[in-house]
Design a protein around this motif. Structure first.
Motif, PDB file in Angstrom:
ATOM      1  N   PRO A 194       0.809  -1.235   0.000  1.00  0.00           N
ATOM      2  CA  PRO A 194       0.000   0.000   0.000  1.00  0.00           C
ATOM      3  C   PRO A 194       0.832   1.270   0.000  1.00  0.00           C
ATOM      4  N   ARG A 195       1.961   1.281   0.716  1.00  0.00           N
ATOM      5  CA  ARG A 195       2.771   2.499   0.825  1.00  0.00           C
ATOM      6  C   ARG A 195       3.676   2.724  -0.379  1.00  0.00           C
ATOM      7  N   ALA A 196       3.841   1.700  -1.211  1.00  0.00           N
ATOM      8  CA  ALA A 196       4.727   1.825  -2.369  1.00  0.00           C
ATOM      9  C   ALA A 196       4.085   2.705  -3.440  1.00  0.00           C
ATOM     10  N   ALA A 197       4.934   3.347  -4.244  1.00  0.00           N
ATOM     11  CA  ALA A 197       4.439   4.245  -5.295  1.00  0.00           C
ATOM     12  C   ALA A 197       3.940   3.492  -6.514  1.00  0.00           C
ATOM     13  N   ALA A 198       4.311   2.197  -6.616  1.00  0.00           N
ATOM     14  CA  ALA A 198       3.949   1.436  -7.808  1.00  0.00           C
ATOM     15  C   ALA A 198       3.580   0.003  -7.432  1.00  0.00           C
ATOM     16  N   ILE A 199       2.890  -0.657  -8.344  1.00  0.00           N
ATOM     17  CA  ILE A 199       2.596  -2.094  -8.243  1.00  0.00           C
ATOM     18  C   ILE A 199       3.332  -2.772  -9.385  1.00  0.00           C
ATOM     19  N   GLU A 200       4.156  -3.770  -9.044  1.00  0.00           N
ATOM     20  CA  GLU A 200       4.998  -4.415 -10.048  1.00  0.00           C
ATOM     21  C   GLU A 200       4.656  -5.896 -10.166  1.00  0.00           C
ATOM     22  N   VAL A 201       4.574  -6.378 -11.404  1.00  0.00           N
ATOM     23  CA  VAL A 201       4.374  -7.802 -11.685  1.00  0.00           C
ATOM     24  C   VAL A 201       5.522  -8.241 -12.583  1.00  0.00           C
ATOM     25  N   THR A 202       6.354  -9.153 -12.072  1.00  0.00           N
ATOM     26  CA  THR A 202       7.539  -9.603 -12.801  1.00  0.00           C
ATOM     27  C   THR A 202       7.420 -11.093 -13.095  1.00  0.00           C
ATOM     28  N   VAL A 203       7.597 -11.465 -14.361  1.00  0.00           N
ATOM     29  CA  VAL A 203       7.429 -12.857 -14.769  1.00  0.00           C
ATOM     30  C   VAL A 203       8.791 -13.552 -14.831  1.00  0.00           C
ATOM     31  N   VAL A 204       8.878 -14.680 -14.136  1.00  0.00           N
ATOM     32  CA  VAL A 204      10.096 -15.497 -14.153  1.00  0.00           C
ATOM     33  C   VAL A 204      10.002 -16.555 -15.243  1.00  0.00           C
ATOM     34  N   SER A 205       8.831 -17.179 -15.398  1.00  0.00           N
ATOM     35  CA  SER A 205       8.620 -18.159 -16.467  1.00  0.00           C
ATOM     36  C   SER A 205       7.160 -18.127 -16.890  1.00  0.00           C
ATOM     37  N   GLY A 206       6.919 -18.471 -18.176  1.00  0.00           N
ATOM     38  CA  GLY A 206       5.550 -18.487 -18.681  1.00  0.00           C
ATOM     39  C   GLY A 206       5.099 -17.128 -19.170  1.00  0.00           C
ATOM     40  N   LYS A 207       3.782 -16.890 -19.082  1.00  0.00           N
ATOM     41  CA  LYS A 207       3.204 -15.654 -19.591  1.00  0.00           C
ATOM     42  C   LYS A 207       1.981 -15.288 -18.772  1.00  0.00           C
ATOM     43  N   VAL A 208       1.792 -13.997 -18.503  1.00  0.00           N
ATOM     44  CA  VAL A 208       0.617 -13.522 -17.780  1.00  0.00           C
ATOM     45  C   VAL A 208       0.042 -12.307 -18.504  1.00  0.00           C
ATOM     46  N   GLY A 209      -1.214 -12.014 -18.234  1.00  0.00           N
ATOM     47  CA  GLY A 209      -1.854 -10.814 -18.734  1.00  0.00           C
ATOM     48  C   GLY A 209      -2.105  -9.865 -17.574  1.00  0.00           C
ATOM     49  N   VAL A 210      -1.656  -8.640 -17.694  1.00  0.00           N
ATOM     50  CA  VAL A 210      -1.787  -7.663 -16.605  1.00  0.00           C
ATOM     51  C   VAL A 210      -2.598  -6.474 -17.106  1.00  0.00           C
ATOM     52  N   SER A 211      -3.618  -6.106 -16.345  1.00  0.00           N
ATOM     53  CA  SER A 211      -4.439  -4.961 -16.717  1.00  0.00           C
ATOM     54  C   SER A 211      -4.665  -4.091 -15.489  1.00  0.00           C
ATOM     55  N   ALA A 212      -5.035  -2.845 -15.745  1.00  0.00           N
ATOM     56  CA  ALA A 212      -5.326  -1.897 -14.674  1.00  0.00           C
ATOM     57  C   ALA A 212      -6.637  -1.207 -14.988  1.00  0.00           C
ATOM     58  N   ASN A 213      -7.123  -0.411 -14.051  1.00  0.00           N
ATOM     59  CA  ASN A 213      -8.385   0.289 -14.251  1.00  0.00           C
ATOM     60  C   ASN A 213      -8.188   1.505 -15.167  1.00  0.00           C
ATOM     61  N   THR A 214      -7.672   1.225 -16.360  1.00  0.00           N
ATOM     62  CA  THR A 214      -7.388   2.318 -17.299  1.00  0.00           C
ATOM     63  C   THR A 214      -8.220   2.204 -18.577  1.00  0.00           C
ATOM     64  N   GLY A 215      -8.921   1.087 -18.749  1.00  0.00           N
ATOM     65  CA  GLY A 215      -9.711   0.882 -19.955  1.00  0.00           C
ATOM     66  C   GLY A 215      -8.910   0.377 -21.127  1.00  0.00           C
ATOM     67  N   LYS A 216      -7.596   0.205 -20.957  1.00  0.00           N
ATOM     68  CA  LYS A 216      -6.741  -0.276 -22.043  1.00  0.00           C
ATOM     69  C   LYS A 216      -6.681  -1.798 -22.040  1.00  0.00           C
ATOM     70  N   GLN A 217      -6.222  -2.345 -23.169  1.00  0.00           N
ATOM     71  CA  GLN A 217      -6.069  -3.786 -23.288  1.00  0.00           C
ATOM     72  C   GLN A 217      -4.981  -4.286 -22.332  1.00  0.00           C
ATOM     73  N   PRO A 218      -5.104  -5.526 -21.819  1.00  0.00           N
ATOM     74  CA  PRO A 218      -4.083  -6.071 -20.917  1.00  0.00           C
ATOM     75  C   PRO A 218      -2.722  -6.164 -21.596  1.00  0.00           C
ATOM     76  N   GLU A 219      -1.677  -5.967 -20.816  1.00  0.00           N
ATOM     77  CA  GLU A 219      -0.307  -6.162 -21.295  1.00  0.00           C
ATOM     78  C   GLU A 219       0.049  -7.644 -21.140  1.00  0.00           C
ATOM     79  N   MET A 220       0.536  -8.264 -22.218  1.00  0.00           N
ATOM     80  CA  MET A 220       0.988  -9.643 -22.153  1.00  0.00           C
ATOM     81  C   MET A 220       2.467  -9.638 -21.772  1.00  0.00           C
TER      82      MET A 220
END
Length: 324
Positions: A194-220
């Motif tokens: 909560p106190r951090a300025a950013a939220i980070e998702v880091t992929v070590v293996s495989g693939k994920v889809g990440v989206s935010a409340n921005t209305g844009k398409q998810p980042e693969m």
């Protein structure tokens, strides 16, 4: 209709089918009323009333008419019966599939589990599908005791490393603040304090889809990549991150710093131990090389850091001070 065209048998047949016209219905009732059943001699009969005789006669007429229709009914009725039965089965299966999860949740509600770690505490858990989760300090995770439905939903606040069991038909969905991560099966790290300025998702293996409340398409995002969501600007971007494998150690509290600034190091210690550290201005830019085990007691970690950097630490109120 004249008397010559009057056919009681035909009218009786139409009466059974309910197809009499109003005129034919009147003539048929008049014809039936003309029978003087009351004048019949009943003394030697097994029937006790005229009404009973009327009923028997009518039953016999009905039986004779139906007898002529039996072959046709036998051919049609089983077909419609089978169609109706098949339709009922399909409908029952469809309803059971559609309402299966809601009904199960009503009959046997799934318990929602919430776990939290303390500052400096690391914990490993397994979810119902076999997914392995390493919880970082000061982290809260919420998940169902068992997964139902199409999605495997969990939520997290803090830091965690996931090894998600692959299941194409049931995506694994993690909600971390404004960021949603959708996974089929892979290994990745989430930092969502909560106190951090950013939220980070880091992929070590495989693939994920990440989206935010921005209305844009998810980042693969694939291996050695990460997404960063800046809370202040509500922007999400993807970048290369070759050192993603470091999270294999960090999930256990092992941090290897290779020339990181002392300010960056102390910021990490603040997150892991839930403390505040104040640096003397002349120390902030100094580089640190070494390994710190943040699952160890705080005083031991600070002692090691100060020994390498030739500094000392002290505690004033709720803040830890580092001096040259």
């Amino acid at each position: 209709m004249d008397n010559n065209g009057f056919n009681p048998e035909e009218l009786a047949h139409k009466w059974l089918k309910g197809s009499l016209t109003p005129e034919e219905e009147l003539r048929f009732e008049q014809w039936y009323a003309d029978f003087n059943d009351e004048e019949l001699l009943l003394a030697d009969s097994k029937y006790t009333s005229a009404e009973e005789i009327r009923t028997i006669i009518l039953d016999q007429i009905t039986a004779q008419i139906e007898e002529q229709q039996v072959p046709k009914i036998k051919k049609i009725y089983p077909l419609w019966r089978n169609i109706a039965a098949a339709a009922a089965i399909v409908l029952a299966i469809g309803l059971a599939a559609f309402y299966r999860v809601p009904l199960l949740n009503m009959i046997d509600p799934v318990k929602q589990v919430q776990l939290s770690t303390n500052p400096g505490q690391y914990r490993q858990i397994y979810l119902a599908d076999g997914t392995h989760v390493w919880l970082s300090p000061s982290t809260t995770i919420s998940y169902p005791e068992k997964f139902r439905g199409e999605l495997r939903n969990v939520s997290i606040e803090g830091g965690a490393y996931f090894e998600v069991v692959h299941d194409t038909n049931h995506p694994f969905v993690i909600q971390s603040g404004a960021v949603k991560t959708v996974v089929l099966g892979t290994s990745f790290d989430i930092q969502a304090y909560p106190r951090a300025a950013a939220i980070e998702v880091t992929v070590v293996s495989g693939k994920v889809g990440v989206s935010a409340n921005t209305g844009k398409q998810p980042e693969m995002v694939t291996a050695n990549q990460r997404t960063v969501y800046q809370k202040a600007t509500t922007t999400l971007f993807k970048e290369s991150y070759p050192n993603a494998a470091k999270f294999l150690n960090q999930r256990k509290g092992i941090f290897d710093f290779k020339g990181a600034s002392l300010q960056e190091v102390t910021r990490e210690l603040e997150t892991q131990y839930g403390i505040q550290i104040s640096l003397a201005p002349e120390l902030a830019g100094k580089a640190f090389y070494g390994r710190l085990q943040t699952s160890a007691p705080l005083n031991r970690t600070l002692d090691k850091l100060c020994a390498v950097m030739e500094t000392h630490w002290e505690k004033q109120g709720g803040t830890y001070l580092l001096h040259p």
